[in-house]
Every structure is written in structure tokens, then in C-alpha cells.
Design an enzyme around this catalytic site. Structure first.
Site, mmCIF file in Angstrom:
data_model
loop_
_atom_site.group_PDB
_atom_site.id
_atom_site.type_symbol
_atom_site.label_atom_id
_atom_site.label_comp_id
_atom_site.label_asym_id
_atom_site.label_seq_id
_atom_site.Cartn_x
_atom_site.Cartn_y
_atom_site.Cartn_z
ATOM 1 N N ARG A 24 -27.588 -20.285 73.368
ATOM 2 C CA ARG A 24 -28.481 -21.418 73.649
ATOM 3 C C ARG A 24 -27.716 -22.734 73.712
ATOM 4 O O ARG A 24 -28.051 -23.624 74.496
ATOM 5 C CB ARG A 24 -29.586 -21.467 72.595
ATOM 6 N N ASP A 305 -32.839 -6.595 65.366
ATOM 7 C CA ASP A 305 -31.502 -6.064 65.650
ATOM 8 C C ASP A 305 -30.896 -5.353 64.433
ATOM 9 O O ASP A 305 -29.849 -4.708 64.554
ATOM 10 C CB ASP A 305 -30.576 -7.185 66.126
ATOM 11 N N ARG A 336 -32.411 2.506 71.186
ATOM 12 C CA ARG A 336 -31.920 2.537 69.797
ATOM 13 C C ARG A 336 -32.729 3.485 68.919
ATOM 14 O O ARG A 336 -32.240 3.909 67.873
ATOM 15 C CB ARG A 336 -31.902 1.122 69.206
HETATM 16 C C1 S3P Z 1 -32.607 -12.437 71.159
HETATM 17 C C2 S3P Z 1 -33.868 -11.915 71.007
HETATM 18 C C3 S3P Z 1 -34.127 -10.493 70.704
HETATM 19 C C4 S3P Z 1 -32.890 -9.804 70.144
HETATM 20 C C5 S3P Z 1 -31.654 -10.120 70.951
HETATM 21 C C6 S3P Z 1 -31.400 -11.618 70.965
HETATM 22 C C7 S3P Z 1 -32.463 -13.859 71.509
HETATM 23 O O1 S3P Z 1 -34.517 -9.849 71.888
HETATM 24 O O2 S3P Z 1 -33.088 -8.407 70.104
HETATM 25 O O3 S3P Z 1 -30.536 -9.454 70.408
HETATM 26 O O4 S3P Z 1 -31.346 -14.399 71.427
HETATM 27 O O5 S3P Z 1 -33.473 -14.465 71.885
HETATM 28 P P1 S3P Z 1 -36.050 -9.887 72.416
HETATM 29 O O6 S3P Z 1 -36.425 -11.277 72.558
HETATM 30 O O7 S3P Z 1 -36.043 -9.199 73.731
HETATM 31 O O8 S3P Z 1 -36.813 -9.134 71.372
#
Ligand code: S3P
Length: 420
Positions: A24, A305, A336
Site C-alpha cells: 500500500r 493467512d 490452502r
Molecule cells: C491482503 C488481504 C487478504 C490476505 C492477503 C493480503 C491484503 O486477502 O489473504 O494475503 O493485503 O489486503 P483477501 O482480501 O483476498 O482476503
């Protein structure tokens, strides 16, 4: 790689900067007026993909240090961008590019090309975007369009989808609101607020006003998802005592700590502070015998995660653990649910997969060990390593190198903490 059994985990460490926040910082930095200095940047395969993507879109990204970069605004000229393995990158970037006026193609590796993309394309089209998927997947094609703000109710709890829409909202006419079924990580909202964008937050929704961010500087706390395998190893090995410093403790990310505590591990948090708007602190975990714990479906996004590691912990926790409401795990870097079931079963665990999680019967004893295939998924590689440390005979880990997607120094750091 052969992962030998370990006696315990002892020491004090720090882990690389948070991957979600690092992505971000680059993306919002490239949208910003003026340069953005990012300290504590978490370097890994995924965030290197984001650096390369920003450069391909005309941003000057300076490598100031190992964990420090300076990002300059991008001009977002037409480009084909390779997003590698990074789901966060392709989804958030699609939101950013939808209203920039250029023509873009976003591609990814084999794993990324198998992941669902209509979940972002559909709401972006509602905003007026010209975006095409390839049968619901990448490559994505984004054309020039003028966007209008919408109110959108997320059908799945996904911070990536929420963030894609909010970032598209920066370049839209009027405000953009996203309503969440369950709260997900809010790093995008926090960073946009810090960058002076109009953000309104309510318990189940968030609204952004159009505008140009000015981020200037960000300090990224340690990644709790990278700390998780170390914390899990300490919780599994009798006599362990591990402290991880400068860790991000955003409450929408700390589900693993709550679950570890409920399973009986001794968790202490100290030196609580903030890195910008992100809560941070040090976490100490000391071994205690584990017992099975219930997981509430609303908790899932706070440890999404870390669920593979929760399954491993559950295999060592006395009693039966049921994990439900985790169907999103089927569309991560690998399926997973199946990857974890196969890995842990091969090592002697009693684990059954369900459509949306697992049922695990735990015994407070070491698993035998065996062969684990990471299936090109960094989180499964690290799961395999921790399984090996906590096993009787060790784990032969295929594809160990994929850990570098999020945590390049993982095995070396582990070696400094392990006592055999
Ligand atoms: C993330 C959001 C999650 C996570 C990914 C990173 C993020 O995914 O599993 O590793 O940085 O916004 P989802 O938003 O698809 O659940």
C-alpha cells in the site's frame, strides 16, 4: 530441504515489514503528490513485484537502504504490468488504474492467473470502469474511463476487494462507500487518512472522497503474518521463549494471538506504540501445553493467512478443533484447505478437510513428520518448516524457496532461534 526436529525456540528477533502495508505504501506513494519515504519496507518477492510495477507505470522508486525506499509519483502511462505472484498488487492496482485514463494489461504467474478477478472487475464496472478479465482471471485489460462513486456491499469479506474499490474512488466523481459483511484489515483506510484523503469510517462501512493523497512518510511495522510461523513454533516446542519486537498489532490482524491464548499458550504484549496510525508492539510467547479452541467465523479475516498454522497447532492441541467459514482459503496462492490437509496428514496428523475448513483431532505429542510439498505457496512452505521442527523425524520440504515471496530470510532467521 530437510527440516530436522528442534528442541525449542529461544530468542529475541524482529521480522520484515508488513507485506500488506508495504504494498500500500508503494501504491499510495505512486499516487501521491511529492515523494514518499517508506521506512521498514518489507522486501520480498511480492513487494519486489510492486516496485517493478510502479516503475513500469512511470514512478521513480529509489532503493535508499535494505528496508528503506523512496517512491515518487507515477504518470500512469500505458503499460503491461507483470504482477508476479501478488494478489494484493493485481487487485489494488486494477482499482487505481481504472480511472487513470490509460490502457493497461495486468498479468501474473500461473498461481495468480488461477485466482478470481471478477470480484474486483464487477464493482469497478459499476463505477464505470472499462475492465475485462480473461474468463474471470488475469490477464486483466483496463481501458480509459471516467468513474463515478458507488455504494457497494462486499459479497465476500476481502480487504483486497475493498481496497481496490476505495482506491478507484480516489479518481471518481463523488464519494465511494464499501460495506463489509465482516471487518477486514483496514491498512488502506488508515494510510489514506494519513495521506490527507477524506475518509469516513463506520462500524460496517468506509467512505472515501475523491482526491490526491500526500503520504510523505510511512514507517512499516513488522509483519505479524511473517512472525506467525515463529510464534507457532514457540507455542509447539516445550521450553520455548520467543519475543518478536516492533510487530504490527492492528486488531484486524491479531486473531492468531487471541487463538494462541485461548489454546493455552502464554502470550505477553508490551512496548505498545503506534507506527503512524498502525498499532505496534512486542509479543512474547512461552510454551504451555495446548488445548483445542473454537474459532468464530467473524475471526477468520483477522487470521486468514495464519489458518494453515492454526491447523498445525490444533493437531497438537488436546481435543477436537473445527475451523469453519474459511472457504476463501481455496482461492489463495494454492487451495490452502487441500494443501494443509495433505501436508499435515502426510506427517501423521488426524485432519479432515471440509468445504470451508477442517476438522482436526489433536493430541499433545509430536507428529511423525514426512514429506510436504509447498505447491508454490509461501505460507505452505513455512508451515512445512514449522511442522518439521515440531516433528519426531523431520520434514522433507519440496519448494522451500517459495517462502521468499513474503519472507526472504526465513530459514536463516529460524536457524538463529532453534535449539536442537
Ligand atoms: C491482503 C488481504 C487478504 C490476505 C492477503 C493480503 C491484503 O486477502 O489473504 O494475503 O493485503 O489486503 P483477501 O482480501 O483476498 O482476503
Amino acid at each position: 530441504m530437510l527440516v530436522e526436529p528442534a528442541a525449542r525456540i529461544v530468542g529475541h528477533v524482529a521480522v520484515p515489514g508488513d507485506k500488506s502495508i508495504s504494498h500500500r505504501a508503494l501504491l499510495i506513494g505512486a499516487l501521491s503528490e511529492g515523494p514518499t519515504r517508506v521506512r521498514g519496507f518489507g522486501r520480498g518477492g511480492d513487494t519486489e513485484s510492486t516496485i517493478a510495477a510502479m516503475r513500469a507505470l512511470g514512478s521513480f522508486v529509489e532503493d535508499a537502504d535494505d528496508d528503506e525506499i523512496v517512491v515518487h509519483g507515477a504518470d500512469f502511462h500505458d503499460a503491461e504490468v507483470d504482477c508476479g505472484n501478488a494478489g494484493t498488487l493485481i487487485r489494488l492496482l486494477a482499482g487505481i488504474l481504472a480511472g487513470r485514463g490509460g490502457t493497461y494489461t495486468l498479468t501474473g504467474d500461473e498461481s495468480l492467473s488461477a485466482r478470481p478477478m471478477e470480484r474486483i472487475a464487477e464493482p469497478l464496472r459499476r463505477m464505470g470502469a472499462q475492465i475485462e478479465t480473461t474468463d474471470g482471471h488475469s490477464p486483466l485489460r483496463v481501458g480509459p474511463a471516467q468513474l463515478a462513486g458507488i455504494e457497494y456491499e462486499l459479497p465476500v469479506a476481502s480487504a483486497q476487494v475493498k481496497s481496490a474499490i476505495l482506491l478507484a474512488g480516489l479518481g471518481a466523481q463523488g464519494a465511494t462507500t464499501v460495506v463489509e459483511p465482516t471487518p477486514t484489515r483496514d491498512h488502506t483506510e488508515l494510510m489514506l487518512e494519513a495521506a490527507g484523503v477524506g475518509v469516513r469510517r463506520r462500524p460496517t462501512s468506509v467512505t472515501v472522497e475523491p482526491g490526491t493523497p500526500r503520504l510523505a512518510a510511512v514507517t512499516v511495522p513488522g509483519d505479524i503474518s511473517s512472525a506467525a510461523p515463529l510464534l507457532a513454533a514457540a507455542a509447539l516446542l516445550p521450553g520455548s521463549d520467543l519475543t518478536i519486537h516492533d510487530l504490527g498489532l492492528n486488531p484486524r490482524r491479531t486473531g492468531l494471538l487471541d487463538v494462541l491464548e485461548r489454546m493455552g499458550a502464554r502470550i505477553s504484549i508490551f512496548n505498545r506504540h503506534r507506527e503512524g496510525r498502525e498499532p505496534a508492539g512486542a509479543v512474547q510467547v512461552q510454551y504451555e501445553e495446548l488445548v483445542a479452541a473454537e474459532l468464530h467465523p467473524r475471526e477468520i479475516p483477522t487470521l486468514v493467512d495464519e489458518l494453515p498454522l492454526v491447523a498445525l497447532l490444533a493437531a497438537h492441541a488436546r481435543g477436537k478443533t473445527r475451523i469453519r467459514g474459511a472457504e476463501e482459503l481455496r482461492v489463495k496462492e494454492s487451495d490452502r484447505i487441500e494443501a494443509v490437509t495433505d501436508a499435515l496428514r502426510a506427517c501423521g496428523a488426524r485432519i479432515q478437510s471440509t468445504e470451508d475448513g477442517w476438522t482436526i483431532t489433536g493430541v499433545p505429542a509430536r507428529l511423525r513428520g514426512g514429506r510436504v510439498d509447498a505447491r508454490g505457496d509461501h505460507r505452505i512452505a513455512m508451515l512445512g518448516a514449522v511442522t518439521g521442527l515440531a516433528s519426531r523425524e523431520g520434514v522433507e520440504l519440496k519448494g522451500a524457496e517459495t517462502a521468499a515471496i513474503s519472507f526472504p530470510g526465513f530459514y536463516d532467521l529460524l536457524d538463529t532461534l532453534v535449539e536442537r
